[in-house]
Design an enzyme around this catalytic site. Structure first.
Site, PDB file in Angstrom:
ATOM      1  CD  GLU A  94      57.638  12.927  36.698  1.00  0.00           C
ATOM      2  OE1 GLU A  94      56.740  13.476  36.432  1.00  0.00           O
ATOM      3  OE2 GLU A  94      58.208  13.658  36.191  1.00  0.00           O
TER       4      GLU A  94
ATOM      5  CD  GLU B 120      57.985  19.522  34.735  1.00  0.00           C
ATOM      6  OE1 GLU B 120      58.212  18.449  34.262  1.00  0.00           O
ATOM      7  OE2 GLU B 120      57.721  20.314  33.696  1.00  0.00           O
TER       8      GLU B 120
HETATM    9  O1  G3I Z   1      50.475   9.519  21.200  1.00  0.00           O
HETATM   10  C1  G3I Z   1      51.182  10.229  20.300  1.00  0.00           C
HETATM   11  C2  G3I Z   1      51.225   9.117  19.226  1.00  0.00           C
HETATM   12  O2  G3I Z   1      50.239   9.262  18.388  1.00  0.00           O
HETATM   13  C3  G3I Z   1      52.300   9.970  17.892  1.00  0.00           C
HETATM   14  O3  G3I Z   1      52.415   8.918  16.909  1.00  0.00           O
HETATM   15  C4  G3I Z   1      53.998  10.046  18.467  1.00  0.00           C
HETATM   16  C5  G3I Z   1      54.926  10.572  17.465  1.00  0.00           C
HETATM   17  O4  G3I Z   1      54.372  11.922  17.455  1.00  0.00           O
HETATM   18  O5  G3I Z   1      53.522  11.282  19.501  1.00  0.00           O
HETATM   19  C6  G3I Z   1      52.745  10.463  20.599  1.00  0.00           C
HETATM   20  O6  G3I Z   1      52.585  11.284  21.929  1.00  0.00           O
HETATM   21  C7  G3I Z   1      53.912  11.279  22.568  1.00  0.00           C
HETATM   22  C8  G3I Z   1      53.991  11.114  24.053  1.00  0.00           C
HETATM   23  O7  G3I Z   1      55.068  10.629  24.923  1.00  0.00           O
HETATM   24  C9  G3I Z   1      53.112   9.509  24.433  1.00  0.00           C
HETATM   25  O8  G3I Z   1      54.000   8.221  24.246  1.00  0.00           O
HETATM   26  C10 G3I Z   1      54.552  13.017  22.431  1.00  0.00           C
HETATM   27  O9  G3I Z   1      55.296  13.330  21.143  1.00  0.00           O
HETATM   28  C11 G3I Z   1      55.942  13.063  22.794  1.00  0.00           C
HETATM   29  O10 G3I Z   1      55.701  14.231  23.368  1.00  0.00           O
HETATM   30  C12 G3I Z   1      55.316  12.665  24.840  1.00  0.00           C
HETATM   31  O11 G3I Z   1      56.309  12.220  25.552  1.00  0.00           O
HETATM   32  C13 G3I Z   1      56.120  12.440  27.492  1.00  0.00           C
HETATM   33  C14 G3I Z   1      56.437  13.562  28.182  1.00  0.00           C
HETATM   34  O12 G3I Z   1      56.358  13.801  29.430  1.00  0.00           O
HETATM   35  C15 G3I Z   1      55.467  15.025  27.230  1.00  0.00           C
HETATM   36  O13 G3I Z   1      56.418  15.724  27.217  1.00  0.00           O
HETATM   37  C16 G3I Z   1      56.820  11.308  27.310  1.00  0.00           C
HETATM   38  O14 G3I Z   1      56.078   9.924  26.761  1.00  0.00           O
HETATM   39  C17 G3I Z   1      56.147  11.144  29.438  1.00  0.00           C
HETATM   40  O15 G3I Z   1      57.454  10.318  29.710  1.00  0.00           O
HETATM   41  C18 G3I Z   1      57.240  12.685  29.241  1.00  0.00           C
HETATM   42  O16 G3I Z   1      56.882  13.155  31.660  1.00  0.00           O
HETATM   43  C19 G3I Z   1      56.791  13.407  31.983  1.00  0.00           C
HETATM   44  C20 G3I Z   1      56.233  14.078  33.130  1.00  0.00           C
HETATM   45  O17 G3I Z   1      55.159  13.943  32.790  1.00  0.00           O
HETATM   46  C21 G3I Z   1      56.472  15.310  33.648  1.00  0.00           C
HETATM   47  N1  G3I Z   1      57.933  15.326  34.384  1.00  0.00           N
HETATM   48  C22 G3I Z   1      58.825  14.655  33.030  1.00  0.00           C
HETATM   49  C23 G3I Z   1      58.720  13.334  32.459  1.00  0.00           C
HETATM   50  C24 G3I Z   1      59.860  13.673  31.306  1.00  0.00           C
HETATM   51  O18 G3I Z   1      59.673  14.326  30.202  1.00  0.00           O
END
Ligand code: G3I
Length: 381
Positions: free
Chosen positions: A283, A169
Site C-alpha cells: 500500500e 492489522e
Molecule cells: O462509500 C462511502 C460513501 O457512500 C459515503 O458517501 C462516504 C461518506 O461517508 O463514505 C464512503 O465510504 C468511505 C470509503 O473509504 C470509500 O471511500 C469510508 O467513509 C472511508 O472510511 C473509507 O476509507 C478507506 C479506509 O481504508 C477505511 O479504513 C480508504 O478509502 C482506504 O484507502 C483505506 O485503506 C486502508 C487499507 O485498507 C488498510 N491499510 C490502511 C489503508 C489506509 O487507511
C-alpha cells in the site's frame, strides 16, 4: 542486365531484409516500449500494482483513468470493495459487481490481481459478530460464518486472485502496548468474538482450503518499527502460521519523506525473508506532510524534489531486494484520489481535504519528477 535472381536467391535476400529490419526495428521498438512504462521498467524485478477505487456514487478509477495510465501497472487491488463489510454487507448477500469489474479489467489486460482483505477489524459487517450464547457458542458460530464467507469470496476468485491479504492489522501498535496483555489488537471484533487470536489461524486454513495455490499474506503497517515488527514475528511463530498456509508478509508502506529510514526498511525485509516468507510492499504512498500538525495545505512545488529523492532511495532498496520482494503496490494511481487527502495526524477527516501528493502521477495523470526518479535508474540504461 542483371541476371534474374533464382527464387532461392530472392528468398534469401528477403530473409536477410527481414532479419535486418527485425534487428533494427525490434531494438528500437522494444527499447522504447520496454522502458516506456513503470511496469516495463521493473519487469525484471517485481510486478508493480495500484489500488483501484470503485466508490458508490463516488470516485471510480476504472472510468476516471485512461487505459494507457492504468497500463503503467501490472497488478491491481481493490481499495475498498473487496473488504468484508463491503463484499458481504449482509449474511449471504454479496456485492460482487465492483470486485468483478476490477477482476475482469485485470484479466482483460493481462494484469495480476491481489485480494484485499478477508479479515480486518475495520470495514467488517456487524452480522459477522452478532452470534449470541456462551463464549464457546459465540466462537463456534463466528467460526462457521468466517468459513462460509471466506469459502464464498476466495472460491469465486480462485482462478483470478493470485495473492490474498488474508488477515490485516491484527497485531497491536506501540501506542496500545500497555492496553492489552497479549501482542494482539484485542479490540478487534474478531478477537472479541473468538476470545483469542485463533481466528487468524482459521482464516489462513479456510483461505488455503478455498484456494490451494494462492499466495496467502499477513498485511500490516508500522512494521519498520522494531517493536511492532517483533510482535508480528512473535505472532507468526507462536501461531505457527506457516503451517496454516502463510506464504508472505505485506509491508503496507504508508511512509513519509523521512520515515522509515531505508536502513530500517532493509532490516524489515530481511527479518521476514529470514522466516522463509515472501515480502511485498502492498500500500505504498509517501505522505508529504509527515507529522506536520498544520491543517494548511502545502504547495506541491515545495515537496517535489524531496519526494523524487525519497522515491529514488526507496526503489533502489526495493531493486536490491528483488529476490525477497515479489511485488510493490501503490495505494492509488494518481494524486487526484488518495486517502491521505482525508487522513492526517492519525485521524480520518470525513468530508474535509488537506491536499497531499503521495503518488508518482499528478492529479492530471501526468508523470511527476518522482516517476522519473523511479524509472530512470542506472541498471535500466
Ligand atoms: O462509500 C462511502 C460513501 O457512500 C459515503 O458517501 C462516504 C461518506 O461517508 O463514505 C464512503 O465510504 C468511505 C470509503 O473509504 C470509500 O471511500 C469510508 O467513509 C472511508 O472510511 C473509507 O476509507 C478507506 C479506509 O481504508 C477505511 O479504513 C480508504 O478509502 C482506504 O484507502 C483505506 O485503506 C486502508 C487499507 O485498507 C488498510 N491499510 C490502511 C489503508 C489506509 O487507511
Amino acid at each position: 542486365m542483371q541476371p534474374m535472381e533464382t527464387e532461392d536467391m530472392q528468398d534469401l535476400r528477403k530473409l536477410f531484409r527481414i532479419i535486418c529490419s527485425i534487428a533494427l526495428g525490434a531494438t528500437v521498438f522494444v527499447a522504447s516500449a520496454e522502458t516506456s512504462t513503470l511496469q516495463a521498467a521493473y519487469k525484471e524485478f517485481f510486478p508493480i500494482g495500484a489500488a483501484i477505487a470503485t466508490e458508490k456514487n463516488g470516485f471510480d478509477s476504472l472510468t476516471r483513468y485512461p487505459p494507457e495510465l492504468l497500463a503503467e501497472f501490472s497488478s491491481l487491488v481493490a481499495e475498498n470493495c473487496m473488504k468484508p463489510g463491503e463484499i458481504e454487507p449482509a449474511e449471504g448477500k454479496f456485492a460482487w459487481t465492483n470486485p468483478d469489474r476490477i477482476v475482469a479489467y485485470a484479466k482483460e489486460h493481462g494484469m495480476l490481481m491481489r485480494g484485499h482483505t478477508l479479515v480486518w477489524h475495520n470495514q467488517s459487517a456487524q452480522w459477522m459478530f452478532s452470534a449470541t450464547g456462551s463464549a464457546d457458542e459465540k466462537r463456534a458460530k463466528t467460526r462457521d460464518r468466517l468459513k462460509t464467507y471466506i469459502g464464498a469470496v476466495v472460491g469465486r476468485y480462485r482462478n483470478d486472485v493470485y495473492c490474498w491479504d488474508v488477515v490485516n492489522e491484527a497485531v497491536k501498535d506501540d501506542w496500545d502496548a500497555g492496553k492489552w496483555p497479549s501482542i494482539y489488537r484485542e479490540n478487534s471484533p474478531w478477537f472479541a468474538a473468538y476470545g483469542n487470536a485463533s481466528y487468524i489461524q482459521d482464516a489462513f486454513d479456510f483461505a488455503r482450503e478455498a484456494s490451494p495455490d494462492a499466495k496467502l499474506f499477513y498485511n500490516d503497517y508500522g512494521l519498520c518499527g522494531a517493536s511492532k515488527r517483533a510482535r508480528t514475528i512473535e505472532m507468526i511463530k507462536t501461531l505457527k502460521l506457516k503451517d496454516h498456509g502463510l506464504t508472505g508478509v505485506g509491508i503496507q508502506g504508508h511512509w513519509n519523506l523521512s520515515w522509515p529510514p531505508v536502513s530500517e526498511i532493509q532490516v524489515t525485509i530481511d527479518a521476514f525473508a529470514a522466516l522463509g516468507l515472501e515480502v511485498q510492499i502492498t500500500e505504498l504512498d509517501i505522505d508529504c506532510y509527515g507529522n506536520t500538525p498544520s491543517e494548511k495545505g502545502i504547495p506541491y512545488a515545495q515537496v517535489e524534489d524531496a519526494l523524487a529523492k525519497r522515491y529514488a532511495e526507496i526503489f533502489a532498496c526495493f531493486r536490491k531486494n528483488s529476490g525477497k520482494i515479489t511485488g510493490v503496490t501503490f495505494w492509488g494511481v494518481a494524486d487526484d484520489h488518495t486517502w491521505l487527502d482525508h487522513f492526517w495526524l492519525g485521524v480520518w477527516h470525513e468530508g474535509r481535504t488537506r491536499k497531499n501528493w503521495p503518488l508518482l502521477f499528478a492529479e492530471d495523470g501526468s508523470k511527476k519528477k518522482a516517476y522519473r526518479a523511479v524509472v530512470d535508474f542506472k541498471e535500466n540504461r
